[in-house]
Design an enzyme around this catalytic site. Structure first.
Site, PDB file in Angstrom:
ATOM      1  N   PRO A   2     -18.340   6.371  15.279  1.00 34.48           N
ATOM      2  CA  PRO A   2     -17.303   7.139  15.967  1.00 34.48           C
ATOM      3  C   PRO A   2     -17.411   8.637  15.695  1.00 34.48           C
ATOM      4  O   PRO A   2     -17.436   9.061  14.547  1.00 34.48           O
ATOM      5  CB  PRO A   2     -16.004   6.583  15.390  1.00 34.48           C
ATOM      6  CG  PRO A   2     -16.370   5.359  14.641  1.00 34.48           C
ATOM      7  CD  PRO A   2     -17.795   5.475  14.277  1.00 34.48           C
ATOM      8  N   GLU A   3     -17.487   9.408  16.771  1.00 33.17           N
ATOM      9  CA  GLU A   3     -17.465  10.860  16.681  1.00 33.17           C
ATOM     10  C   GLU A   3     -16.187  11.337  17.373  1.00 33.17           C
ATOM     11  O   GLU A   3     -15.321  10.530  17.680  1.00 33.17           O
ATOM     12  CB  GLU A   3     -18.737  11.444  17.316  1.00 33.17           C
ATOM     13  CG  GLU A   3     -20.014  10.876  16.702  1.00 33.17           C
ATOM     14  CD  GLU A   3     -21.304  11.416  17.296  1.00 33.17           C
ATOM     15  OE1 GLU A   3     -21.285  12.541  17.821  1.00 33.17           O
ATOM     16  OE2 GLU A   3     -22.322  10.717  17.227  1.00 33.17           O
ATOM     17  N   LYS A  58     -13.727  14.030  12.728  1.00 33.35           N
ATOM     18  CA  LYS A  58     -13.979  12.620  13.047  1.00 33.35           C
ATOM     19  C   LYS A  58     -12.979  11.704  12.350  1.00 33.35           C
ATOM     20  O   LYS A  58     -13.196  10.496  12.260  1.00 33.35           O
ATOM     21  CB  LYS A  58     -15.391  12.220  12.615  1.00 33.35           C
ATOM     22  CG  LYS A  58     -16.505  13.070  13.193  1.00 33.35           C
ATOM     23  CD  LYS A  58     -17.852  12.626  12.626  1.00 33.35           C
ATOM     24  CE  LYS A  58     -18.959  13.591  12.981  1.00 33.35           C
ATOM     25  NZ  LYS A  58     -20.216  13.246  12.275  1.00 33.35           N
ATOM     26  N   ARG A 258     -31.935  13.631   9.680  1.00 32.15           N
ATOM     27  CA  ARG A 258     -31.299  12.696  10.622  1.00 32.15           C
ATOM     28  C   ARG A 258     -32.269  12.310  11.729  1.00 32.15           C
ATOM     29  O   ARG A 258     -33.023  13.152  12.221  1.00 32.15           O
ATOM     30  CB  ARG A 258     -30.065  13.332  11.273  1.00 32.15           C
ATOM     31  CG  ARG A 258     -28.989  13.777  10.314  1.00 32.15           C
ATOM     32  CD  ARG A 258     -27.983  12.686  10.072  1.00 32.15           C
ATOM     33  NE  ARG A 258     -28.423  11.762   9.034  1.00 32.15           N
ATOM     34  CZ  ARG A 258     -28.303  11.992   7.744  1.00 32.15           C
ATOM     35  NH1 ARG A 258     -27.772  13.100   7.313  1.00 32.15           N
ATOM     36  NH2 ARG A 258     -28.712  11.101   6.875  1.00 32.15           N
TER      37      ARG A 258
END
Length: 274
Positions: A2-3, A58, A258
DNA sequence: CAATCGTCCTGCGGGC
DNA sequence: TGCCCGCAGGACGATT
């Protein structure tokens, strides 16, 4: 994971479907995800009405009577669900007065449901550290330009840095840069004004579109009722799939540690757009 | 089984 | 020279 858009969707659902309900009892089966003893947590929440919802970066906020507030970070896989029955693996369950329960599961890596006084929220270290919210009107093009062009860091790292701009994670960072046709390894400093605008526009628009679409359609996000969102990434997670614009294979690399997906043609490092 | 995800922390080195 | 900043790397825990 979830962002900003996903949290925003959940916030809206809490407001529409949960606000006004009262918490009757609380079950904590994983004390690791809360910030006090289960007894204290449960006894403080019992009998309180849910009065509102909010968001910081977030993190989801659930406001309660008597100035209380739950602050929830989902990290990677965290889930929240509203249902008549408690689902498997629930770590924290809020049993509501309408016989439904609001429960949390798959909270890991420091994810948690923390109870605070509402006025404490904006002094919590994890909140004070946050930079300007990605959707805030405060983040206008001039402000964004100033922040970006001052930095030697890679644009992808900048977008994901919560102390810089809050709300954007790995997925939307990749999608925004694909839309902008900017290589994720470009430094903030190296971007010209048109290129910064090319990033700024999808940054604002895509987050709003994703909220409208009900958040991400990926497996790691679900609405309160378990259904999925409608936002489908064009590059993120699509290694070797053909780029929707040029047909070349989408490539995966690492930027700032990332996993990063991009189109080597549309987002050519040496491309100059102005 | 190993890579991965987001955040926090530490330590290194480049550049001003 | 000293300091700041960017960034790599590790820890964390569960899922793929």
């Amino acid at each position: 994971m979830p962002e900003l858009p996903e949290i925003e969707v959940l916030k809206g659902e809490i407001k529409a479907r949960v606000v006004g309900r009262q918490i009757v009892t609380v079950d904590v089966s994983d004390p690791n995800v809360i910030n006090m003893s289960p007894e204290m947590f449960a006894s403080t929440l019992a009998g309180k009405k849910i009065t509102g919802a909010g968001r910081r970066g977030k993190m989801l906020l659930i406001y309660l009577e008597e100035g209380l507030c739950l602050i929830i970070h989902f990290m990677l896989f965290g889930r929240i669900r509203l249902s008549p029955e408690v689902g498997e693996g629930a770590q924290v369950v809020l049993n509501l007065d309408d016989r439904r329960c609001l429960f949390f599961s798959q909270l890991a890596l420091g994810a948690g449901v923390h109870l605070h006084q509402g006025e404490e929220i904006d002094s919590l270290p994890q909140v004070t550290k946050l930079g300007v919210d990605a959707l805030s009107r405060e983040l206008d093009f001039e402000q964004f330009t100033r922040m970006i062009s001052r930095s030697k860091a890679k644009i992808k790292a900048l977008l994901m840095d919560q102390s810089f701009i809050s709300g954007i994670g790995n997925t939307y960072a990749d999608e925004i840069l694909f839309e902008a046709k900017i290589n994720p390894e470009r430094s903030g400093k190296s971007l010209g004004s048109e290129e910064i605008l090319a990033v700024y526009r999808p940054l604002k628009n895509m987050l709003v579109e994703a909220i409208t679409a009900g958040g991400a359609g990926s497996d790691d996000f679900a609405h309160l009722d378990g259904s999925k969102g409608g936002f489908i990434p064009k590059v993120h997670g699509l290694e070797d799939k053909p780029c929707l614009v040029c047909g070349l294979g989408i490539r995966k690399t690492k930027v700032g540690g990332r996993g990063t997906y991009y189109c080597p043609q549309c987002q050519n490092y040496f491309r100059r757009s102005g």
